[in-house]
Design a protein around this motif. Structure first.
Motif, mmCIF file in Angstrom:
data_model
loop_
_atom_site.group_PDB
_atom_site.id
_atom_site.type_symbol
_atom_site.label_atom_id
_atom_site.label_comp_id
_atom_site.label_asym_id
_atom_site.label_seq_id
_atom_site.Cartn_x
_atom_site.Cartn_y
_atom_site.Cartn_z
ATOM 1 N N HIS A 6 0.843 -1.192 0.000
ATOM 2 C CA HIS A 6 0.000 0.000 0.000
ATOM 3 C C HIS A 6 0.879 1.242 0.000
ATOM 4 O O HIS A 6 1.785 1.359 0.819
ATOM 5 N N SER A 7 0.613 2.154 -0.915
ATOM 6 C CA SER A 7 1.326 3.427 -0.992
ATOM 7 C C SER A 7 0.348 4.570 -0.751
ATOM 8 O O SER A 7 -0.720 4.617 -1.361
ATOM 9 N N GLN A 8 0.742 5.503 0.092
ATOM 10 C CA GLN A 8 -0.051 6.717 0.308
ATOM 11 C C GLN A 8 0.016 7.624 -0.919
ATOM 12 O O GLN A 8 -0.802 8.525 -1.068
ATOM 13 N N ALA A 20 -1.523 -3.675 -4.453
ATOM 14 C CA ALA A 20 -0.632 -4.692 -5.030
ATOM 15 C C ALA A 20 -0.464 -5.823 -4.026
ATOM 16 O O ALA A 20 -0.663 -5.645 -2.827
ATOM 17 N N ILE A 21 -0.068 -6.961 -4.563
ATOM 18 C CA ILE A 21 0.251 -8.132 -3.741
ATOM 19 C C ILE A 21 1.628 -8.629 -4.155
ATOM 20 O O ILE A 21 1.892 -8.834 -5.346
ATOM 21 N N GLU A 22 2.487 -8.809 -3.171
ATOM 22 C CA GLU A 22 3.782 -9.435 -3.398
ATOM 23 C C GLU A 22 3.629 -10.906 -3.077
ATOM 24 O O GLU A 22 3.176 -11.266 -1.983
ATOM 25 N N ALA A 23 3.961 -11.756 -4.046
ATOM 26 C CA ALA A 23 3.868 -13.201 -3.874
ATOM 27 C C ALA A 23 5.175 -13.801 -4.364
ATOM 28 O O ALA A 23 5.425 -13.871 -5.570
ATOM 29 N N GLY A 24 6.028 -14.186 -3.438
ATOM 30 C CA GLY A 24 7.339 -14.695 -3.812
ATOM 31 C C GLY A 24 8.139 -13.594 -4.505
ATOM 32 O O GLY A 24 8.265 -12.484 -3.982
ATOM 33 N N ASP A 25 8.646 -13.899 -5.695
ATOM 34 C CA ASP A 25 9.454 -12.942 -6.445
ATOM 35 C C ASP A 25 8.618 -12.057 -7.372
ATOM 36 O O ASP A 25 9.169 -11.300 -8.169
ATOM 37 N N LYS A 62 7.426 1.639 -5.900
ATOM 38 C CA LYS A 62 8.440 2.216 -5.004
ATOM 39 C C LYS A 62 8.219 1.735 -3.575
ATOM 40 O O LYS A 62 9.167 1.421 -2.864
ATOM 41 N N GLU A 63 6.959 1.668 -3.166
ATOM 42 C CA GLU A 63 6.624 1.172 -1.825
ATOM 43 C C GLU A 63 7.091 -0.273 -1.654
ATOM 44 O O GLU A 63 7.422 -0.699 -0.551
ATOM 45 N N ALA A 64 7.143 -1.022 -2.752
ATOM 46 C CA ALA A 64 7.597 -2.417 -2.730
ATOM 47 C C ALA A 64 9.093 -2.536 -3.019
ATOM 48 O O ALA A 64 9.599 -3.634 -3.265
ATOM 49 N N VAL A 122 5.397 -7.490 -11.937
ATOM 50 C CA VAL A 122 6.829 -7.219 -11.825
ATOM 51 C C VAL A 122 7.526 -8.458 -11.267
ATOM 52 O O VAL A 122 6.996 -9.095 -10.338
ATOM 53 N N TYR A 123 8.677 -8.783 -11.836
ATOM 54 C CA TYR A 123 9.525 -9.848 -11.313
ATOM 55 C C TYR A 123 10.593 -9.163 -10.493
ATOM 56 O O TYR A 123 11.431 -8.430 -11.018
ATOM 57 N N ASN A 124 10.557 -9.355 -9.193
ATOM 58 C CA ASN A 124 11.394 -8.583 -8.284
ATOM 59 C C ASN A 124 12.464 -9.445 -7.647
ATOM 60 O O ASN A 124 12.452 -9.723 -6.460
#
Length: 125
Positions: A6-8, A20-25, A62-64, A122-124
């Protein structure tokens, strides 16, 4: 493991979903509209909406702790394919090679009657 992002600096979710959801990479960013997060107002015109959509996506990433350079897949929704060239030019100015995969579709209507919406994966790693 899954984590909500979550970004303000991006519009708050207007329903039961995460920005957004981060799931693994991978990071899956929900569709973003051309809404200014500081005012809640929709930007005027296709150029301004497209830029605001991409700025909102950038803020969430950016928040991630990542950015658009890690994008692997975009989906672009347009209310009119007449806007394709304009959106494509602005979209391209935010990216560099290798460009992500992409699909662009015309839809009959978008939330808040905006002209464009985009989501990104995105692949992070």
């Amino acid at each position: 493991m899954m984590k909500a992002i979550h970004s303000q600096d991006a519009p708050a979710a207007i329903g039961p979903y995460s920005q957004a959801i981060e799931a693994g990479d991978f990071i899956f960013v929900s569709g973003q509209l051309g809404v200014d997060p500081s005012t809640g107002e929709v930007a005027s015109g296709i150029e301004a909406q497209t830029k605001q959509v991409l700025e909102n996506l950038k803020s969430i990433l950016k928040e991630a702790n990542t950015d658009l350079s890690k994008a692997i897949k975009f989906t672009i929704y347009l209310s009119s394919m007449e806007d394709f060239a304009t959106v494509n030019e602005i979209y391209g100015s935010y990216l560099e090679e290798p460009y992500p995969a992409r699909v662009t579709v015309e839809v009959s209507r978008l939330p808040k009657d905006v002209l464009v919406e985009m989501d990104v994966i995105v692949y992070n790693k």
